[in-house]
Design a protein around this motif. Sequence first.
Motif, PDB file in Angstrom:
ATOM      1  N   LEU A 264      47.051 -17.771  35.331  1.00 21.80           N
ATOM      2  CA  LEU A 264      45.628 -17.949  35.044  1.00 21.80           C
ATOM      3  C   LEU A 264      45.317 -17.331  33.692  1.00 21.80           C
ATOM      4  N   ILE A 265      44.572 -18.048  32.860  1.00 22.41           N
ATOM      5  CA  ILE A 265      44.105 -17.488  31.597  1.00 22.41           C
ATOM      6  C   ILE A 265      42.752 -16.854  31.861  1.00 22.41           C
ATOM      7  N   MET A 266      42.670 -15.546  31.636  1.00 21.08           N
ATOM      8  CA  MET A 266      41.481 -14.793  32.015  1.00 21.08           C
ATOM      9  C   MET A 266      40.966 -13.954  30.856  1.00 21.08           C
ATOM     10  N   VAL A 267      39.664 -13.713  30.868  1.00 23.08           N
ATOM     11  CA  VAL A 267      39.037 -12.842  29.867  1.00 23.08           C
ATOM     12  C   VAL A 267      38.038 -11.936  30.584  1.00 23.08           C
ATOM     13  N   PRO A 268      37.720 -10.775  29.996  1.00 19.80           N
ATOM     14  CA  PRO A 268      36.662  -9.944  30.584  1.00 19.80           C
ATOM     15  C   PRO A 268      35.326 -10.684  30.527  1.00 19.80           C
ATOM     16  N   ARG A 269      34.548 -10.608  31.579  1.00 20.21           N
ATOM     17  CA  ARG A 269      33.243 -11.281  31.580  1.00 20.21           C
ATOM     18  C   ARG A 269      32.329 -10.699  30.509  1.00 20.21           C
ATOM     19  N   SER A 270      32.545  -9.443  30.180  1.00 22.38           N
ATOM     20  CA  SER A 270      31.731  -8.797  29.154  1.00 22.38           C
ATOM     21  C   SER A 270      31.891  -9.442  27.780  1.00 22.38           C
ATOM     22  N   SER A 271      32.953 -10.231  27.601  1.00 22.25           N
ATOM     23  CA  SER A 271      33.172 -10.904  26.320  1.00 22.25           C
ATOM     24  C   SER A 271      32.166 -12.023  26.081  1.00 22.25           C
ATOM     25  N   GLY A 272      31.557 -12.515  27.165  1.00 21.87           N
ATOM     26  CA  GLY A 272      30.623 -13.623  27.055  1.00 21.87           C
ATOM     27  C   GLY A 272      31.302 -14.975  26.938  1.00 21.87           C
ATOM     28  N   ILE A 273      32.629 -14.994  26.937  1.00 22.35           N
ATOM     29  CA  ILE A 273      33.389 -16.244  26.832  1.00 22.35           C
ATOM     30  C   ILE A 273      33.504 -16.879  28.206  1.00 22.35           C
ATOM     31  N   THR A 274      33.133 -18.146  28.282  1.00 25.80           N
ATOM     32  CA  THR A 274      33.159 -18.827  29.584  1.00 25.80           C
ATOM     33  C   THR A 274      34.062 -20.056  29.606  1.00 25.80           C
ATOM     34  N   THR A 275      34.514 -20.512  28.447  1.00 26.88           N
ATOM     35  CA  THR A 275      35.380 -21.693  28.398  1.00 26.88           C
ATOM     36  C   THR A 275      36.558 -21.448  27.466  1.00 26.88           C
ATOM     37  N   LEU A 276      37.612 -22.213  27.657  1.00 25.53           N
ATOM     38  CA  LEU A 276      38.788 -22.105  26.794  1.00 25.53           C
ATOM     39  C   LEU A 276      38.434 -22.499  25.360  1.00 25.53           C
ATOM     40  N   LYS A 277      37.565 -23.470  25.224  1.00 26.34           N
ATOM     41  CA  LYS A 277      37.123 -23.900  23.896  1.00 26.34           C
ATOM     42  C   LYS A 277      36.438 -22.755  23.156  1.00 26.34           C
ATOM     43  N   ASP A 278      35.577 -22.024  23.860  1.00 22.85           N
ATOM     44  CA  ASP A 278      34.899 -20.874  23.254  1.00 22.85           C
ATOM     45  C   ASP A 278      35.913 -19.799  22.843  1.00 22.85           C
ATOM     46  N   PHE A 279      36.902 -19.586  23.708  1.00 21.16           N
ATOM     47  CA  PHE A 279      37.905 -18.567  23.409  1.00 21.16           C
ATOM     48  C   PHE A 279      38.650 -18.916  22.128  1.00 21.16           C
ATOM     49  N   VAL A 280      39.105 -20.150  22.013  1.00 22.07           N
ATOM     50  CA  VAL A 280      39.846 -20.577  20.821  1.00 22.07           C
ATOM     51  C   VAL A 280      38.990 -20.421  19.566  1.00 22.07           C
ATOM     52  N   ALA A 281      37.739 -20.828  19.661  1.00 29.15           N
ATOM     53  CA  ALA A 281      36.846 -20.740  18.499  1.00 29.15           C
ATOM     54  C   ALA A 281      36.658 -19.294  18.045  1.00 29.15           C
ATOM     55  N   GLN A 282      36.430 -18.395  18.992  1.00 26.70           N
ATOM     56  CA  GLN A 282      36.199 -16.994  18.629  1.00 26.70           C
ATOM     57  C   GLN A 282      37.476 -16.308  18.154  1.00 26.70           C
ATOM     58  N   ALA A 283      38.608 -16.675  18.779  1.00 28.19           N
ATOM     59  CA  ALA A 283      39.878 -16.073  18.378  1.00 28.19           C
ATOM     60  C   ALA A 283      40.278 -16.518  16.977  1.00 28.19           C
ATOM     61  N   LYS A 284      39.919 -17.730  16.613  1.00 29.35           N
ATOM     62  CA  LYS A 284      40.184 -18.191  15.249  1.00 29.35           C
ATOM     63  C   LYS A 284      39.260 -17.515  14.247  1.00 29.35           C
TER      64      LYS A 284
END
Length: 332
Positions: free
Chosen positions: A136-156
Motif C-alpha cells: 500500500l502506498i501511504m502518506v500521513p493524513r496531516s500532509s493533506g495529500i489525498t490522491t497519488l496525483k497530488d503526491f506526485v505533483a508535490q514531490a516534484k
Amino acid sequence: MQRHRRQSVLRILATAATAAIAAVGLCPSLAMASDTYPNRPIRLVVPYPAGGGTDIIGRLVGAQLSQRLGQSVIVDNKPGASGMLGNDIVAKAPGDGYTVLLGITALVQIPSLYQRVPYKLSDLTPVSQTAKSADLIMVPRSSGITTLKDFVAQAKAQPAKFNFGSYGNATSSHLNGEQFKMKAGLDITHVPYQGSGPEMTALLGGQLASAFVDATGAYPHIRSERINILAITGQQRHPALPDVKTMSELGYSGFEANGWFGFFLPSSTPKPIVDRLGSELVGIIKQPDVQRRLLEMGLIPVGSTPEEFRAVLERDAAHWKAIVDAAHISVN
C-alpha cells in the motif's frame, strides 16, 4: 533484452522439471516411495524468524497438513541471509517429500540482488502458491495529500521534503518504490526500516512523507485517521480496501506483481509426491476457516497447482530483475 530474460527463466524452470522427471527414472526407490508417501514426519522449513507472517502461515497450514496426511509436520525456523539459509537447506535436501520449504517473493528476487547464492532456482520445484500480498502506498493524513496525483505533483515541486519508507533494503517495497520514482519522474530519498512494524510506526508518527507498506503489516492500521492510502500494487484491489485503486488503474503500469507465500520441494522430488502434496495444500487453502485467517492477516488466499505457481515464478523473476537492473540495486 526482455525476451532473453524470459528465455533464461524458462530454462531455469525447465531444468527443475527435467530434474524431477530424471529423479524418477534414475531412482526407482523414490518412485516406489511415492506410493506410500508420507509414512514419517515432514520437516517444514520456514526461512524466517518465529512469530512473523511466514511463520504464522507455516504453523497454520502445517497443522492442517498434519491432520490430512496423518503425519506430524514439524515447523523448523531457519532465519538468516535474507532467507537463503533456509532456502539452501531444502534445495540440498533429498527429494523424498519430507523436507518442504515455505518460501516468499524474495526467493525469485535474490538471484538478481546477490552475486553469491548457494543454490539455484532450479534446485527447487514449486508445489502451491498459498496467498498473495501487496504493498500500500501511504502518506500521513496531516500532509493533506489525498490522491497519488497530488503526491506526485508535490514531490516534484518540493523533492527535498519528500521521501519513501520501505520495510527493508532490497525488499519488494524498496523495489516498488524505486520503480515508482522512475515511472513518475521523482527524486525522493529511500528510507529503509527493519520490517513493516518500525516502518508503520514512523509513518504514523510523521517521520516519513510516504511509505510502501505491505498489506499484512498495514492491516491493523488501515482504518487509522492518521494515514491516507493512495494506491495498492498487484493485479487487483484488496478485498478489505475495495475503494483503493491499483497502480495500474491510476495509470502506472509495471506494478502488477504481487508478493506471495508458497510451498516448494527439492527439484529431484518425484512428480507424484509433488502432486500429492500440492493437492493437499490446495484443499487446505480452500477451507473457509483458513481463508478467513489469511484475509485477517491482510492476505489474499490462492491455493494453486504446481503448474500455475510455476507460471507466477517465471513472470515474477523477470519482473523483479528488470527493476533491479534499471535502478542499479545491489546488496553486495
